[in-house]
Motif scaffolding. Structure first.
Motif: not given
Lengths: 393, 417
Positions: A168, A109, A174, A171, A101-107
């Motif tokens: 963002y 997380k 990530d 992105t 679980d390496i994903d990064v979100r705009p907020d």
């Protein structure tokens, strides 16, 4: 009564016969208009029914033709069973989830802890990214341009970069961590990715050269084009206009050709494609197993290097006949100063120097622009040298 | 393709034209040698059943292959090739001819060490082996997969001469797999789980955000295509199937699905696969593929070689929003249209095959096809679409294609008024 009729019976019979004949003449052979109308109406009614049946048959024939032309109704099978507890799979361990679980979100997380500044970013970028993306994100060949392009999105040739287009910053983080450098994904540390991201902000004129990016200030950075994205609105802006019975006949007076592909002439020729394939087949037949495994190792190299009869320079020089060739000796390739120096010393690529270089490129030739960490296994080194030799012949 | 090029096609064409001429002048008075002479295969023994354990097409079909356009991308490792639509018929695309698009080359995944993880907003985070996946109830469905960039090179004008290149980023395959719903329900999606993020195991780590409604509706986790294991280039051992939606979302080498409460806005749904409009703004989350069709024969790579007389036009049509009840064809550049005949099963979100037969008088043709889908949507013209979108959106060009056919039967990609 019978006596009274006895003598006159013949007259009575005659009179009755006459009346009957007259009646028969009148009713049997004479013209009765009501009857005629009635029968004629029945006949007309029957004809009407026949006509209607003909129409119906014609209509059914049309429907049969339509049905033949229409897609066949399809039975897709029986319904699927209701969900129940199949007791399949096992619980994921925390360490396993953390590994993937390496994903990064705009907020923010998913953003790991770390930091990196523009200065460090320039170094890391130059080592790992610049061979394809150029020193300042301007791009080499057709690799993606990462910087510039401001205010070009509404122009004829928009330049879509991180600064001009991406909504963002998360992105960038990530994607760089997940998929870059191309061919060596997930090899950068989190601090390196922070530093590269800071550098990409800098080359897009979004931060000053003393900027440091970290998990603490990440959320304060927004990219200029964020507001210019909007959700799919085809349902309201297009579907009504593109629905309805279109014109089927005499739809326009004249038709002119306004553009032709032949004029542009960019379609690949079939001949070229076939020649390439024959060359590949010849190589295949000649290769030994060491060369074959070397060809697999070469996959790590081929985003930047070509080898073989028709090889061209890409972001790295073409490698046909590299063993026995002088260091930095291709006229049409722009070498780093490290390679120019080696060329002036007349150094020659042989198996030993190639193995040492590929084991640790920046250790063997400090200052090389080749963004490759090196081959750790001896068997990979042996294999790729066998491949470089075979493919150079 | 210039007419004087000695390509395989023009050889073939010259050969056929020559044969036709010979028949016409009666040089076969002695009989057609194809009949009167004994051919080698009529006399000699062929290979035995042990010669071709995995069968391949006839050597006479070796020109039928996927092809790429070199100048299109920086590198073939992150690139695309194209399905030879002009060589195919029916509705199913053979596995070896399904176009390829990958972002870090073909991952050669060992199924024994492949896992699918479900994590995020679920009651139980789970890990499945391939064997686990195959124990869920399976289904069989035929769906088209079209790249959102299919026909993307044609926005500004007629560019590539061949339906393989203009429309070949599509294939239509029967998938065997597990409805994604079963797998998500096994993990138990929490009430605030509104999106999923499927992720691939290749070196690009492909990710896309998909709303949970679609995930629970008709998405599949597929391991077979046309009856056999997925090909490596199509995501072996397991891929996501997202019916009717753009191909990039059908994550290959599927290794993980995260459940979340908002979209991730990853690279392939921001920098790529967003549709830039002429005002500089961009549409995002344009998932559905609108109704589209193309005439595959004749087309630039497949000219008419038999001369005038009875002629068969054929092509394919599809819609991401349902079935294709009707396709119209014009041979005069859109002055007059006629309904084509659709043949083969009409599956939801699958390719449909159409035919239009006519007596060609040998005069120039301007061929177009126009698809109608089951929602009533009618495929727009190129100009209608450009009027709304401009010329820079790259993706989702579903406009009507025109082929010009000259008196010799040679076809060319053109635009018309």
């Amino acid at each position: 009564m019978s006596r009274f009729l006895d003598g006159r019976m013949p007259y009575v019979v005659c009179a009755l016969g006459f009346l009957l004949a007259a009646w028969l003449y009148y009713w049997g052979t004479g013209y009765n208009e009501d009857k005629f109308v009635e029968i004629a109406e029945q006949r007309e009614e029957t004809q009407r029914q026949l006509d209607q049946r003909d129409i119906k048959i014609r209509d059914l024939n049309l429907q049969i033709r339509e049905a033949l032309n229409a897609p066949v109704p399809v039975k897709l099978g029986d319904p699927l069973p209701e969900t129940r507890d199949y007791a399949l799979g096992r619980a994921a361990l925390q360490v396993e989830v953390a590994a993937w679980d390496i994903d990064v979100r705009p907020d923010g997380k998913g953003l790991p802890k770390g930091r990196g500044d523009v200065f460090t970013g320039e170094e890391v970028f130059s080592e790992n990214c610049a061979t394809c993306h150029g020193d300042f994100g301007e791009a080499v060949d057709r690799w993606p341009v990462l910087a510039g392009g401001h205010d070009t999105l509404a122009e004829e040739d928009p330049v879509k970069t991180i600064g001009s287009y991406w909504p963002y910053l998360s992105t960038v983080y990530d994607y760089v961590y997940r998929a870059m450098p191309f061919g060596n994904a997930q090899s950068l540390s989190h601090d390196d990715v922070y530093a590269i991201t800071a550098y990409l902000l800098y080359v897009n004129d979004l931060v000053e050269d003393d900027f440091e990016l970290s998990h603490e200030n990440f959320g304060s950075i927004s990219l200029p084009n964020e507001k210019n994205f909007y959700p799919d609105d085809r349902a309201t802006t297009e579907y009504a206009a593109f629905t309805g019975e279109p014109c089927m006949s005499d739809c326009k007076q004249s038709v002119e050709i306004t553009a032709r592909a032949r004029v542009i002439d960019v379609t690949p020729e079939e001949e070229g494609a076939e020649k390439q394939e024959v060359a590949a087949l010849d190589t295949d037949q000649a290769v030994s197993s060491l060369v074959a495994s070397g060809e697999r190792v070469f996959r790590k190299c081929r985003s930047c290097h070509e080898i073989g009869a028709s090889a061209r320079n890409k972001s790295g020089p073409q490698l046909t006949g590299i063993l026995g060739r002088k260091f930095g000796s291709l006229d049409n390739f722009n070498y780093s100063s490290a390679f120019k120096q080696a060329a002036s010393e007349e150094r020659i690529w042989d198996e030993a120097s190639m193995a040492a270089f590929l084991a640790k490129p920046k250790g063997y030739l400090p200052g090389t622009k080749m963004g490759f960490a090196g081959l750790k296994k001896q068997e990979d080194l042996d294999a790729i040298i066998a491949y470089l030799k075979s493919a150079g012949e | 393709m210039a007419e004087n090029n000695t390509t395989r096609r023009s050889f073939l064409k010259a050969g056929l034209t020559g044969a036709a001429a010979t028949i016409a002048t009666g040089a076969y008075a002695e009989g057609d040698p194809a009949i009167t002479e004994i051919q080698p295969w009529m006399q000699e023994l062929g290979e035995g059943v042990d010669a071709r354990p995995y069968g391949t097409p006839s050597p006479f079909e070796k020109h039928v292959k996927r092809r790429n356009v070199e100048w299109l991308t920086a590198d073939p490792v992150s690139s695309v090739n194209f399905t030879p639509l002009h060589e195919l018929d029916g509705i199913i695309t053979p596995n070896g001819l399904c176009f390829e698009r990958h972002h870090a080359g073909i991952a050669e995944v060992d199924p024994a060490v492949h896992r699918l993880m479900i994590n995020g907003l679920v009651e139980k985070e789970l890990v499945f082996t391939m064997q686990d996946l195959m124990r869920f109830p399976r289904e069989n469905r035929v769906y088209f997969l079209e790249c959102a960039a299919n026909t993307g090179m044609e926005w500004r004008g007629a560019q590539l001469n061949g339906c393989q290149f203009t429309h070949g980023m599509i294939h239509n395959v029967m998938y065997t797999g597990v409805p994604l719903r079963y797998i998500l329900e096994a993990a138990g999606v929490k009430p605030n789980g509104k999106w999923i993020l499927p992720e691939g195991a290749d070196a690009s780590g492909m990710t896309r955000s998909i709303p949970i409604e679609k995930a629970l509706d008709d998405c599949m986790v597929a391991f077979k295509m046309n009856g056999e294991a997925l090909r490596p280039e199509q995501g072996y051992p397991v891929r996501l199937v997202v019916p009717g939606w753009e191909g990039n979302m059908w994550v290959k080498w599927l290794r993980r699905i995260e459940v979340g409460d908002q979209p991730w806005h990853h690279r392939e749904e921001t920098s790529k696969y967003t549709d830039l409009f002429k005002d500089g703004r961009a549409r995002r989350f344009t998932w559905e593929m609108d109704a589209k069709s193309v005439i595959t024969n004749p087309s630039p790579q497949a000219p008419i070689t038999h001369g005038k007389g009875h002629t068969v036009i054929t092509g394919v049509a599809w819609s991401g929003r349902g079935t294709i009840p009707r396709v119209d064809v014009t041979i005069d550049g859109g002055k007059n249209w006629q309904k084509a005949r659709i043949s083969g099963p009409s599956f939801d979100k699958s390719m449909h095959r159409f035919y239009f037969e006519f007596d060609w008088d040998g005069r120039e043709l301007l061929l177009q096809s126009r698809a109608h889908d089951s929602t009533g949507y009618v495929q727009p013209t190129k100009n209608e679409l450009r009027k709304v979108r401009g010329e820079n959106s790259i993706y989702h060009n579903n406009s009507i294609q025109t082929w010009y056919v000259n008196e010799k039967g040679v076809a060319e990609n053109v635009e018309i008024s």
